[in-house]
Design a protein around this motif. Structure first.
Motif, PDB file in Angstrom:
ATOM      1  N   CYS A  41      37.637 -35.013   2.906  1.00 49.73           N
ATOM      2  CA  CYS A  41      38.296 -34.742   4.181  1.00 49.73           C
ATOM      3  C   CYS A  41      37.214 -34.754   5.254  1.00 49.73           C
ATOM      4  O   CYS A  41      36.184 -34.095   5.105  1.00 49.73           O
ATOM      5  CB  CYS A  41      38.987 -33.378   4.131  1.00 49.73           C
ATOM      6  N   LEU A  42      37.438 -35.508   6.316  1.00 49.98           N
ATOM      7  CA  LEU A  42      36.464 -35.580   7.402  1.00 49.98           C
ATOM      8  C   LEU A  42      37.000 -34.880   8.633  1.00 49.98           C
ATOM      9  O   LEU A  42      38.185 -34.992   8.952  1.00 49.98           O
ATOM     10  CB  LEU A  42      36.153 -37.042   7.739  1.00 49.98           C
ATOM     11  N   GLU A  43      36.122 -34.167   9.306  1.00 54.04           N
ATOM     12  CA  GLU A  43      36.442 -33.482  10.554  1.00 54.04           C
ATOM     13  C   GLU A  43      35.382 -33.843  11.574  1.00 54.04           C
ATOM     14  O   GLU A  43      34.212 -33.984  11.229  1.00 54.04           O
ATOM     15  CB  GLU A  43      36.452 -31.964  10.356  1.00 54.04           C
ATOM     16  N   ALA A  44      35.786 -33.979  12.838  1.00 51.63           N
ATOM     17  CA  ALA A  44      34.828 -34.325  13.878  1.00 51.63           C
ATOM     18  C   ALA A  44      35.257 -33.728  15.203  1.00 51.63           C
ATOM     19  O   ALA A  44      36.456 -33.561  15.451  1.00 51.63           O
ATOM     20  CB  ALA A  44      34.718 -35.842  14.019  1.00 51.63           C
ATOM     21  N   PHE A  45      34.266 -33.393  16.034  1.00 47.98           N
ATOM     22  CA  PHE A  45      34.550 -32.970  17.396  1.00 47.98           C
ATOM     23  C   PHE A  45      33.352 -33.251  18.278  1.00 47.98           C
ATOM     24  O   PHE A  45      32.218 -33.349  17.805  1.00 47.98           O
ATOM     25  CB  PHE A  45      34.972 -31.498  17.479  1.00 47.98           C
ATOM     26  N   VAL A  46      33.621 -33.414  19.563  1.00 51.68           N
ATOM     27  CA  VAL A  46      32.571 -33.688  20.539  1.00 51.68           C
ATOM     28  C   VAL A  46      31.848 -32.385  20.832  1.00 51.68           C
ATOM     29  O   VAL A  46      32.467 -31.378  21.180  1.00 51.68           O
ATOM     30  CB  VAL A  46      33.166 -34.297  21.830  1.00 51.68           C
ATOM     31  N   THR A  47      30.521 -32.403  20.677  1.00 53.25           N
ATOM     32  CA  THR A  47      29.719 -31.200  20.875  1.00 53.25           C
ATOM     33  C   THR A  47      29.053 -31.145  22.240  1.00 53.25           C
ATOM     34  O   THR A  47      28.690 -30.075  22.716  1.00 53.25           O
ATOM     35  CB  THR A  47      28.610 -31.113  19.811  1.00 53.25           C
ATOM     36  N   TRP A  48      28.879 -32.333  22.870  1.00 47.83           N
ATOM     37  CA  TRP A  48      28.079 -32.401  24.099  1.00 47.83           C
ATOM     38  C   TRP A  48      28.314 -33.745  24.754  1.00 47.83           C
ATOM     39  O   TRP A  48      28.582 -34.736  24.075  1.00 47.83           O
ATOM     40  CB  TRP A  48      26.612 -32.250  23.711  1.00 47.83           C
ATOM     41  N   THR A  49      28.232 -33.780  26.053  1.00 49.66           N
ATOM     42  CA  THR A  49      28.320 -35.053  26.770  1.00 49.66           C
ATOM     43  C   THR A  49      27.174 -35.159  27.758  1.00 49.66           C
ATOM     44  O   THR A  49      26.637 -34.154  28.219  1.00 49.66           O
ATOM     45  CB  THR A  49      29.648 -35.188  27.545  1.00 49.66           C
ATOM     46  N   ARG A  50      26.833 -36.386  28.045  1.00 47.18           N
ATOM     47  CA  ARG A  50      25.891 -36.657  29.121  1.00 47.18           C
ATOM     48  C   ARG A  50      26.710 -37.285  30.227  1.00 47.18           C
ATOM     49  O   ARG A  50      27.706 -36.717  30.639  1.00 47.18           O
ATOM     50  CB  ARG A  50      24.770 -37.564  28.640  1.00 47.18           C
ATOM     51  N   ASN A  51      26.382 -38.432  30.682  1.00 45.19           N
ATOM     52  CA  ASN A  51      27.141 -39.096  31.739  1.00 45.19           C
ATOM     53  C   ASN A  51      28.257 -39.953  31.139  1.00 45.19           C
ATOM     54  O   ASN A  51      29.435 -39.747  31.407  1.00 45.19           O
ATOM     55  CB  ASN A  51      26.200 -39.931  32.608  1.00 45.19           C
ATOM     56  N   THR A  52      27.859 -40.893  30.302  1.00 42.94           N
ATOM     57  CA  THR A  52      28.839 -41.785  29.674  1.00 42.94           C
ATOM     58  C   THR A  52      28.866 -41.640  28.157  1.00 42.94           C
ATOM     59  O   THR A  52      29.678 -42.264  27.489  1.00 42.94           O
ATOM     60  CB  THR A  52      28.515 -43.260  30.005  1.00 42.94           C
ATOM     61  N   SER A  53      27.968 -40.824  27.614  1.00 43.89           N
ATOM     62  CA  SER A  53      27.866 -40.697  26.158  1.00 43.89           C
ATOM     63  C   SER A  53      28.340 -39.332  25.677  1.00 43.89           C
ATOM     64  O   SER A  53      28.349 -38.348  26.421  1.00 43.89           O
ATOM     65  CB  SER A  53      26.427 -40.940  25.703  1.00 43.89           C
ATOM     66  N   MET A  54      28.722 -39.314  24.409  1.00 47.71           N
ATOM     67  CA  MET A  54      29.214 -38.098  23.764  1.00 47.71           C
ATOM     68  C   MET A  54      28.532 -37.947  22.413  1.00 47.71           C
ATOM     69  O   MET A  54      28.471 -38.907  21.641  1.00 47.71           O
ATOM     70  CB  MET A  54      30.729 -38.196  23.544  1.00 47.71           C
ATOM     71  N   GLU A  55      28.048 -36.766  22.132  1.00 47.65           N
ATOM     72  CA  GLU A  55      27.537 -36.455  20.805  1.00 47.65           C
ATOM     73  C   GLU A  55      28.713 -35.907  20.008  1.00 47.65           C
ATOM     74  O   GLU A  55      29.402 -34.995  20.450  1.00 47.65           O
ATOM     75  CB  GLU A  55      26.423 -35.414  20.882  1.00 47.65           C
ATOM     76  N   VAL A  56      28.936 -36.483  18.828  1.00 44.92           N
ATOM     77  CA  VAL A  56      30.052 -36.070  17.983  1.00 44.92           C
ATOM     78  C   VAL A  56      29.498 -35.567  16.651  1.00 44.92           C
ATOM     79  O   VAL A  56      28.713 -36.268  15.993  1.00 44.92           O
ATOM     80  CB  VAL A  56      31.029 -37.246  17.731  1.00 44.92           C
ATOM     81  N   PHE A  57      29.894 -34.365  16.266  1.00 39.79           N
ATOM     82  CA  PHE A  57      29.525 -33.803  14.970  1.00 39.79           C
ATOM     83  C   PHE A  57      30.605 -34.162  13.962  1.00 39.79           C
ATOM     84  O   PHE A  57      31.796 -33.980  14.231  1.00 39.79           O
ATOM     85  CB  PHE A  57      29.396 -32.280  15.075  1.00 39.79           C
ATOM     86  N   VAL A  58      30.180 -34.712  12.828  1.00 39.68           N
ATOM     87  CA  VAL A  58      31.119 -35.069  11.764  1.00 39.68           C
ATOM     88  C   VAL A  58      30.703 -34.347  10.494  1.00 39.68           C
ATOM     89  O   VAL A  58      29.523 -34.317  10.143  1.00 39.68           O
ATOM     90  CB  VAL A  58      31.143 -36.593  11.507  1.00 39.68           C
ATOM     91  N   LYS A  59      31.706 -33.777   9.835  1.00 41.90           N
ATOM     92  CA  LYS A  59      31.483 -33.059   8.581  1.00 41.90           C
ATOM     93  C   LYS A  59      32.448 -33.630   7.549  1.00 41.90           C
ATOM     94  O   LYS A  59      33.628 -33.837   7.845  1.00 41.90           O
ATOM     95  CB  LYS A  59      31.755 -31.572   8.812  1.00 41.90           C
ATOM     96  N   ALA A  60      31.936 -33.890   6.341  1.00 41.21           N
ATOM     97  CA  ALA A  60      32.777 -34.372   5.244  1.00 41.21           C
ATOM     98  C   ALA A  60      32.817 -33.302   4.162  1.00 41.21           C
ATOM     99  O   ALA A  60      31.773 -32.796   3.749  1.00 41.21           O
ATOM    100  CB  ALA A  60      32.241 -35.682   4.687  1.00 41.21           C
TER     101      ALA A  60
END
Length: 144
Positions: A41-60
């Motif tokens: 099962c995979l889960e993901a959410f956006v942890t941080w944004t800059r201007n046009t980019s997003m850091e996404v954390f993914v856990k399996a």
């Protein structure tokens, strides 16, 4: 790993409400084996944004379907960039972390971004040194 990219893209698209592309994937560390007959099962959410980019954390998470035993089998951060109708990067909304875990990830994001920037510079150097015309020959042993 392809599923991790897909799930990260879904999370980023939901956050930005626009198409996204993958800019980078941090190291994918395998923490527990996935045995035959288990699910993931995979889960993901956006942890941080800059201007046009997003850091996404993914856990399996792997689960033994017979015993119900669950383990986090891998984690990773992916950077996704939102793109507009013209195909160019476009501004994304900020992240407002709520839980302690979300705040913790958000607080470490700038440091991870700096690490990614340094890693990207190293990748560019490698690409220049070993470009498309580099003669790949397994028997070739260049002198350092």
């Amino acid at each position: 790993m392809a599923y991790m990219d897909d799930v990260a893209a879904i999370a980023a698209t939901r956050h930005a409400r626009m198409p996204v592309v993958t800019a980078s994937t941090d190291s994918v560390d395998f923490l527990a084996p996935v045995h035959e007959g288990s699910t993931i099962c995979l889960e993901a959410f956006v942890t941080w944004t800059r201007n046009t980019s997003m850091e996404v954390f993914v856990k399996a998470i792997t689960e033994n379907l017979l015993t119900g035993e669950r383990h986090v089998c891998t984690t990773a951060f992916l950077t996704m960039v939102a793109v507009g109708d013209d195909g160019k990067p476009t501004k994304v909304p900020s992240v407002y972390p709520e839980s302690e875990e979300e705040k913790w990830l958000n607080e470490g994001a700038e440091e991870r971004a700096q690490y990614r920037k340094k890693r990207r510079e190293q990748s560019k150097t490698l690409a220049e040194k070993f470009g498309a015309d580099f003669p790949w020959d397994p028997t070739h042993n260049p002198k350092a």
